[in-house]
Design a protein around this motif. Structure first.
Motif, PDB file in Angstrom:
ATOM      1  N   GLU A 102       0.641  -1.211  -0.014  1.00 11.08           N
ATOM      2  CA  GLU A 102       0.095   0.082   0.032  1.00 11.08           C
ATOM      3  C   GLU A 102       0.733   1.488  -0.066  1.00 11.08           C
ATOM      4  O   GLU A 102       0.635   2.236  -0.656  1.00 11.08           O
ATOM      5  CB  GLU A 102      -0.819  -0.098   1.296  1.00 11.08           C
ATOM      6  N   ASP A 105       2.770   1.879  -3.525  1.00  8.97           N
ATOM      7  CA  ASP A 105       1.725   2.369  -4.751  1.00  8.97           C
ATOM      8  C   ASP A 105       1.590   3.826  -4.609  1.00  8.97           C
ATOM      9  O   ASP A 105       1.110   4.339  -5.629  1.00  8.97           O
ATOM     10  CB  ASP A 105       0.493   1.595  -4.637  1.00  8.97           C
ATOM     11  N   GLN A 106       1.834   4.497  -3.388  1.00  9.04           N
ATOM     12  CA  GLN A 106       1.626   5.896  -3.044  1.00  9.04           C
ATOM     13  C   GLN A 106       2.682   6.646  -3.729  1.00  9.04           C
ATOM     14  O   GLN A 106       2.412   7.738  -4.018  1.00  9.04           O
ATOM     15  CB  GLN A 106       1.367   6.064  -1.707  1.00  9.04           C
ATOM     16  N   GLN A 108       5.321   8.301  -6.186  1.00  8.60           N
ATOM     17  CA  GLN A 108       5.139   8.484  -7.420  1.00  8.60           C
ATOM     18  C   GLN A 108       6.617   8.964  -8.087  1.00  8.60           C
ATOM     19  O   GLN A 108       6.677   9.279  -9.230  1.00  8.60           O
ATOM     20  CB  GLN A 108       3.880   9.302  -7.868  1.00  8.60           C
ATOM     21  N   ARG A 167      -2.791   0.439  -6.314  1.00  7.64           N
ATOM     22  CA  ARG A 167      -3.624   0.681  -5.440  1.00  7.64           C
ATOM     23  C   ARG A 167      -4.517   2.003  -5.860  1.00  7.64           C
ATOM     24  O   ARG A 167      -5.626   2.207  -5.465  1.00  7.64           O
ATOM     25  CB  ARG A 167      -3.298   0.920  -3.866  1.00  7.64           C
ATOM     26  N   ARG A 168      -3.876   2.903  -6.404  1.00  3.76           N
ATOM     27  CA  ARG A 168      -4.435   4.208  -6.887  1.00  3.76           C
ATOM     28  C   ARG A 168      -5.432   3.956  -8.257  1.00  3.76           C
ATOM     29  O   ARG A 168      -6.210   4.636  -8.574  1.00  3.76           O
ATOM     30  CB  ARG A 168      -3.329   5.065  -7.458  1.00  3.76           C
ATOM     31  N   CYS A 169      -5.240   2.780  -8.728  1.00  2.44           N
ATOM     32  CA  CYS A 169      -6.065   2.549 -10.090  1.00  2.44           C
ATOM     33  C   CYS A 169      -6.237   3.738 -11.062  1.00  2.44           C
ATOM     34  O   CYS A 169      -7.018   4.207 -11.431  1.00  2.44           O
ATOM     35  CB  CYS A 169      -7.455   2.166  -9.740  1.00  2.44           C
ATOM     36  N   TYR A 170      -4.841   4.365 -11.340  1.00  2.00           N
ATOM     37  CA  TYR A 170      -4.659   5.476 -11.974  1.00  2.00           C
ATOM     38  C   TYR A 170      -3.797   5.205 -13.182  1.00  2.00           C
ATOM     39  O   TYR A 170      -2.730   4.827 -12.931  1.00  2.00           O
ATOM     40  CB  TYR A 170      -4.492   6.686 -11.101  1.00  2.00           C
ATOM     41  N   ASP A 198      -9.838   5.471 -11.460  1.00  2.00           N
ATOM     42  CA  ASP A 198      -9.757   7.063 -11.523  1.00  2.00           C
ATOM     43  C   ASP A 198      -9.850   7.678 -12.800  1.00  2.00           C
ATOM     44  O   ASP A 198      -8.711   8.013 -13.284  1.00  2.00           O
ATOM     45  CB  ASP A 198      -8.435   7.381 -10.660  1.00  2.00           C
TER      46      ASP A 198
END
Length: 269
Positions: A102, A105-106, A108, A167-170, A198
């Motif tokens: 988690e 994935d945050q 960037q 996890r961001r689905c972006y 997203d």
């Protein structure tokens, strides 16, 4: 009857040990060979003490393989390549590995994502290979699909998106700033809902014409159920008209939760 001290004195006299030479006589009698041997012996003792103390200090200093799971997790958040994925899962366990996934994935930054991508893929693969409840539950929570009251199709699609996008689905916009779109090809009876993406989502029938897209594109085919607990999903990701890939995901339902157990790359450009 003679006492103990007298007996010891008699033994020393009998064996000639009471005539042990003094240190001065020993030093006078030593030749170059004896001095060399004495120096070598002293050096060996010093080296032995040095390595003994230095090794002891090294063991007392926490390192990657001896530190606590909390300290190791903190270090992996700084450098995920510090240990192999197998060692990470073995040392941290499923719960702490979920926290690392988690967290990873945050972030960037380009440097982190370059290091994190391969580690993440291997961790997901290793967790998916374990059929125990702990790893399965950790994976389902990472995929945000642990709510067993949701329809299976929604959870399967969300699981696939998180598996491929994080996890961001972006998915980042293209160079012109055009946002990504998600096209979901589904059967008429499939329940439509929040799959976690997203961005803009289009639910389309298998033969329905798709709206034009001038940005990155994600396409999901209809879900193929091979049994009540086995499913297959094809997923295409195009970051540009010339760069993309096609993937086939195999999912299994374990303890009422869907997890990815295998991934094949069908094409890449």
């Amino acid at each position: 009857m003679p006492n103990l001290s007298e007996l010891i004195q008699q033994l020393l006299e009998r064996w000639g040990l009471n005539e042990f030479p003094s240190w001065a006589r020993i030093l006078e009698a030593m030749d170059p060979v004896a001095w060399t041997l004495a120096i070598l012996l002293a050096g060996a003792v010093v080296l032995g003490l040095f390595f003994s103390l230095s090794t002891r200090r090294a063991f007392l200093t926490p390192d990657d393989t001896e530190s606590s799971p909390q300290m190791l997790l903190a270090r992996l958040k700084q450098d995920p390549t510090r240990l192999s994925p197998v060692a990470i899962l073995s040392r941290l366990g499923a719960e702490a590995t979920l926290e690392l996934l988690e967290y990873g994935d945050q972030i960037q930054t380009k440097e982190w994502r370059y290091q994190w991508s391969g580690v993440r893929e291997d961790l997901l693969r290793l967790l998916g290979q374990q059929n125990a409840f702990g790893p399965t539950y950790a994976l389902a929570r990472y995929y945000a699909s642990d709510d067993t009251q949701e329809p299976d199709t929604i959870r399967i699609r969300r699981t696939a998106l998180v598996h491929k996008l994080g996890r961001r689905c972006y998915l980042e916009p293209n160079a012109d700033g055009r946002p990504a779109q998600l096209r979901i090809r589904c059967h008429a009876a499939e329940v439509q809902g929040d799959v976690g993406f997203d961005g803009e989502i289009f639910w389309l029938m298998p033969d329905e014409p798709a709206p034009p897209s001038d940005g990155p594109l994600i396409e999901m085919d209809p879900i193929e159920f091979r049994s009540l607990s086995d499913a297959e999903l094809h997923l295409h990701i195009r970051r540009t008209p010339m760069v993309g890939g096609g993937f086939r995901l195999e999912l299994q339902k374990r303890n009422k939760m869907w997890v990815v157990v295998n991934e094949d790359v069908e094409w890449v450009s």
